[in-house]
Motif scaffolding. Structure first.
Motif, short mmCIF file in Angstrom:
data_model
loop_
_atom_site.label_atom_id
_atom_site.label_comp_id
_atom_site.label_asym_id
_atom_site.label_seq_id
_atom_site.Cartn_x
_atom_site.Cartn_y
_atom_site.Cartn_z
N LEU A 535 -8.24 -7.99 0.50
CA LEU A 535 -7.03 -7.25 0.84
C LEU A 535 -6.37 -6.71 -0.42
N VAL A 536 -5.91 -5.48 -0.36
CA VAL A 536 -5.19 -4.87 -1.47
C VAL A 536 -3.89 -4.30 -0.95
N ASP A 537 -2.85 -4.33 -1.79
CA ASP A 537 -1.56 -3.85 -1.35
C ASP A 537 -1.28 -2.44 -1.86
N LYS A 538 -0.06 -1.97 -1.59
CA LYS A 538 0.32 -0.61 -1.95
C LYS A 538 0.33 -0.41 -3.45
N GLU A 539 0.74 -1.42 -4.20
CA GLU A 539 0.77 -1.30 -5.66
C GLU A 539 -0.63 -1.13 -6.23
N PHE A 540 -1.59 -1.90 -5.71
CA PHE A 540 -2.98 -1.77 -6.15
C PHE A 540 -3.50 -0.37 -5.87
N ILE A 541 -3.25 0.13 -4.66
CA ILE A 541 -3.74 1.46 -4.30
C ILE A 541 -3.08 2.53 -5.18
#
Length: 717
Positions: A535-541
C-alpha cells in the motif's frame, strides 16, 4: 658603403707572427661589420698576396638563394626576372623586396637522453647521427632504454638508494646480460634497463610488416589521425611523432604506428586521394597491433599506453568486445603499464622536457577517462585509486601549447577535421565529467554502496523512497552544476562549417548516461514497491510523480538530441563510453516504463521509447555503433512484454498497515568520501561538501520541487 667592405683579404699562411696578427685583426674588423641587408659577398677571403682597395664597380654582390621576406611569409616561390632588383610578387604588389628576416632555424638534432631524462617515446633508441636511419652495424647501434618507476616498498628501498644517489645513478649487476641502472630525478627513483639487439631487429621487422600492408598511403593516414582523433583525444605529441615519423620510423613503436593507422582507416573516404585507392585490410593491421601490444607490455613504454588506449577504442566499436567487461582485462593491462611508467604521479618536478610533462598529463587524464567509463559501464571496480592519483589538473594553455595547426592547415579547406578549440574544450569537459562519474562509482556501484542500498526497508515504501533520494542528491547537485557551466562552443550546431565535423555529441551522450545512472536506483525502488503490491499513500504517489516527470524530461531531451544530429555530428571521433552509454539509456527507458501509475501514463512512456529507438535507427547509417543500443532494446522489449502481461499498478490506500518501526532502520545512509576521509551522515552536509553548492538551491538541484512537496504534506496543506 664603408671602404673597409671594399677590401678582400687572404694570405698564404704567413710565417711572420706580426703579419699573422695584423691579418687576424683586419679579418675581425671585416667580419664584425655586416654587409648591406639581403646581400653577402662572394669569395670574401680570396687568395691574394697583398691588401688592395677594390673599386665599387668590381664588388660582386649576390642575392641569397632563399626567398625574400614577403614570399617566405606567404610560402610562395620567389621568382626574379633577369636584371630586376625585386621579385615578381613584390614588383606586382609594389612592395619593398627585403631580406631582413633571419634565416630559418635548422631543426636541432635530437640530443640523446641523459641519465635522468625519461624520453616520451618510451625510452627511444639513441642515435649516433640524429635524424639518420639506424645503422646496420651493431657496434654503432645504441640499444633502447626502458624505465620503470620504483616505489619504496620493495628491494629498491627509496631511503637506502636515495641517499646513495649523489651521482644520480647506480650501476647494478646485470640480469641475463641486461645492463641495469638506478636513476633519480628530484627524489623520484627509476630503474633503467637496457634492451638488446633483438629488440632493435624485432622492431624493424614489425615496422616493415606494417608498411607492407599500408603501402605508400601512410602519410595520408597520419594526417587523418591528427585532424580527427588527436583533436579530441590528445594523448600523443604531434610534433614529436611527426618528427620521428619523417626522419626514422625505426624509433616509433610498431604497436602505436599500427593502432594509429588502424584508427585512421575509419575515415578513409574523407581524403579525396585515398578514396580512389584500394583500402588496406583493417583486420590484418588489427592482428599486428594486438600482437605487438602483448609483446610490448613486457617492457612497457609511453607508446605502449598510447597504443593500448587506441586499440581498446577501436575494438570496442567494432564488436571485437561483445560485452563491456570483455575489454576490462585489456584495460587493466594498460593501467598496469601506466603505473610502471609513473603516469599516475605528478611529474612537474621531474627532470624531463616541458613538452613531455604536458604530454604525460594529457595521457594520464586520457587514461583516467577511459578507465573510469569502462568501469562505469561494465560495473567493475576501478583500478585507479584517488589516494594513489596525484596527477595535476590540466592547464588549458600551458598543457596545449603544441596543440595548434600549421599555417597551411588552417588556411586550406580540408574535408574532415574537428575544430581545435572545440576538441580541446571537449577533452577538458570530459575529464571534469569523469571526476563526477568517479563519485557515482563510489557511491552507487561499489560493493559497500550496493549493500547499503539493498538494506532499504521495502516494507515502508515512503521511507525507502526518501532515503534513496537523499542518497543520490549530492550527485544530482554536482551533475547539474557541471551542466550549467558547460561552454557554449559545445552546443550542438545546426550548421557545421564546410569541411568540419563536430565532436560535441560525445559530451551529451556521456551526460545523459551519467544522469540516468544516478536515477536508476530510484526507479528500481519504485518498480519493486509496485510489484510487491504494498500500500502507498498520497505522499508517496506525489513524490513518485515528481521523479517520473523528471525522468520523462530527460527522455524528451534525449529524443530532441537525437533529432538534431546530422552526418557532421555522427561521423566523428567517439569516446569508448558512447557505445555502452546509449545502451544504459535504453535500460533506463525500460525501468521508466515499469513505474507507470496508470495505463495512460504507460502508453505515453512506451510511445516516447519507440520514438527514441526510431531516432537511433535513422542515425544508425552514419554511426554504426548505434545498432548495439537498438539490438539491446529488442532484447529488453521481449522481457517488457512479458512483464506487462501481468502488470499491476500501484496499490493506493492506508500505508499504516505495512509501516515498521523507525527504530529498526538506519537513520541515515553512510557515505565515505575518499577525499575527506570522514563519514558524512547528514544529507545536507554531504551535499554541501561534495557539491560545494547550496543544498536547496533550485538551479543546482534537478528535483528540488520534491522538498516543497514533502513540506506541504508534513504541514497538512
Amino acid at each position: 658603403m664603408p671602404m673597409f667592405w671594399l677590401q678582400k683579404v687572404s694570405v698564404r699562411s704567413p710565417e711572420n707572427p706580426e703579419q699573422k696578427l695584423i691579418i687576424t685583426l683586419l679579418s675581425h674588423q671585416l667580419l664584425l661589420r655586416p654587409p648591406p641587408a639581403g646581400y653577402f659577398y662572394r669569395d670574401k677571403l680570396k687568395p691574394h698576396n697583398q691588401y688592395t682597395s677594390i673599386p665599387m664597380s668590381e664588388v660582386q654582390l649576390e642575392r641569397p638563394t632563399r626567398p625574400c621576406d614577403r614570399c617566405r611569409k606567404r610560402k610562395t616561390k620567389c621568382v626574379f626576372e633577369s636584371g630586376q632588383e625585386k621579385c615578381y610578387l613584390c614588383k606586382m604588389s609594389h612592395q619593398i623586396c627585403e631580406f631582413n628576416l633571419p634565416p630559418l632555424k635548422k631543426k636541432r638534432k635530437a640530443k640523446s637522453p641523459s641519465a635522468t631524462d625519461i624520453s616520451a617515446n618510451g625510452m627511444s633508441i639513441k642515435k649516433d647521427s640524429p635524424g639518420s636511419p639506424i645503422p646496420d652495424d651493431p657496434k654503432h647501434v645504441e640499444l633502447p632504454k626502458y624505465f620503470f618507476r620504483l616505489e619504496g616498498n620493495n628491494e629498491f628501498d627509496q631511503y637506502i638508494f636515495g641517499s646513495l644517489l649523489d651521482s644520480n645513478s647506480i650501476e647494478l649487476y646485470p640480469v641475463e646480460s641486461i645492463k641495469r641502472t638506478i636513476l633519480t630525478s628530484n627524489g623520484t627513483i627509476f630503474l633503467q634497463a637496457e634492451g638488446n639487439m633483438e629488440d632493435v631487429e624485432e622492431r624493424k621487422v614489425e615496422i616493415e610488416k606494417i608498411n607492407q600492408i599500408i603501402g605508400n598511403v601512410g602519410p595520408k593516414l597520419v594526417a587523418l589521425y591528427f585532424r580527427i582523433v588527436h583533436t579530441s583525444f590528445p594523448i600523443l605529441s604531434k610534433n614529436k611523432f611527426l618528427e620521428e615519423y619523417t626522419e626514422d620510423q625505426g624509433h616509433i613503436s610498431p604497436c602505436l604506428l599500427s593502432c594509429l593507422y588502424l584508427f585512421a582507416l575509419n575515415w578513409w573516404s574523407f581524403d579525396s586521394d585515398l578514396s580512389i585507392e584500394t583500402k588496406p585490410s583493417q583486420k590484418e593491421i588489427e592482428v599486428l597491433a594486438e600482437a605487438n601490444f602483448y609483446r610490448e607490455i613486457k617492457k612497457p613504454m609511453i607508446s605502449t599506453v598510447q597504443a593500448g588506449l587506441l586499440l581498446i577504442q577501436h575494438q570496442s566499436f567494432r564488436d571485437r568486445y561483445d560485452n563491456p567487461c570483455d575489454c576490462w582485462p585489456h584495460q587493466s593491462a594498460v593501467y598496469a603499464c601506466a603505473q610502471s611508467l609513473g603516469l599516475n604521479k605528478d611529474c612537474s618536478s621531474w627532470n624531463i622536457p616541458v613538452w613531455e610533462k604536458s604530454l604525460r598529463r594529457r595521457l594520464s587524464w586520457g587514461l583516467y577517462v577511459q578507465e573510469k567509463w569502462l568501469s562505469f559501464t561494465s560495473d567493475k571496480r576501478s583500478h585507479i585509486d584517488s589516494k594513489d592519483w596525484t596527477v595535476g589538473d590540466l592547464d588549458p594553455i600551458k598543457d596545449f601549447e603544441d596543440f595548434k595547426e600549421t599555417e597551411m592547415e588552417s588556411e586550406n579547406i580540408i574535408d574532415g577535421k574537428i575544430d581545435l578549440e572545440i576538441g580541446k574544450t571537449l577533452f577538458l569537459q570530459k575529464v571534469e565529467l569523469t571526476k563526477i562519474v568517479n563519485e557515482i562509482l563510489l557511491r552507487l556501484h561499489s560493493e559497500e554502496a550496493k549493500s547499503v542500498l539493498n538494506c532499504l526497508p521495502v516494507q515502508d515504501p515512503l521511507l525507502s523512497l526518501k532515503k534513496t533520494l537523499e542518497y543520490i542528491k549530492p550527485l544530482q547537485i554536482r551533475l547539474t552544476a557541471w551542466e550549467s557551466r558547460l561552454p557554449t562552443n559545445l552546443v550542438i550546431e545546426t550548421n557545421v562549417s564546410r569541411g568540419f565535423i563536430s565532436g560535441a555529441p560525445n559530451i551529451y551522450i556521456s551526460n545523459f548516461s551519467a544522469q540516468v545512472s544516478v536515477l536508476r536506483p530510484v526507479l528500481r525502488i519504485l518498480s519493486s514497491i509496485r510489484e510487491s503490491k504494498l500500500l502507498v499513500d498520497k505522499e508517496f504517489i506525489g513524490i513518485r510523480d515528481i521523479v517520473y516527470n523528471k525522468c520523462m524530461t530527460i527522455l524528451e531531451k534525449f529524443i530532441k538530441f537525437l533529432s538534431e544530429l546530422r552526418a557532421e555530428h555522427l561521423q566523428t571521433f567517439w569516446y569508448t563510453s558512447a557505445r555502452n552509454g546509449l545502451s544504459n539509456i535504453v535500460v533506463f527507458e525500460f525501468l521508466l516504463a515499469l513505474v507507470s501509475k496508470n495505463k495512460a501514463e504507460l502508453d505515453n512512456c512506451l510511445d516516447k521509447i519507440e520514438e527514441s529507438v526510431w531516432k537511433l535507427k535513422l542515425n544508425n547509417k552514419n554511426a554504426e555503433f548505434f545498432s548495439h543500443a537498438i539490438s539491446w532494446w529488442n532484447i529488453l522489449k521481449k522481457h517488457l512484454t512479458f512483464k506487462l502481461e501481468n502488470f499491476v499498478f500501484y496499490n493506493e490506500g492506508n500505508i499504516g498497515e505495512n509501516r515498521i518501526e523507525n527504530g529498526k532502520i538506519k537513520d541515515e545512509l553512510i557515505y565515505e568520501d575518499p577525499n575527506i576521509g570522514n563519514s558524512l551522515t547528514n544529507p545536507m552536509d554531504r551535499a554541501q561538501t561534495i557539491g560545494n553548492e547550496s543544498y536547496l538551491s533550485p538551479e543546482y538541484f534537478n528535483i528540488d520541487s520534491m522538498d516543497n512537496f514533502i513540506f506541504t504534506y508534513q504541514n497538512g496543506e
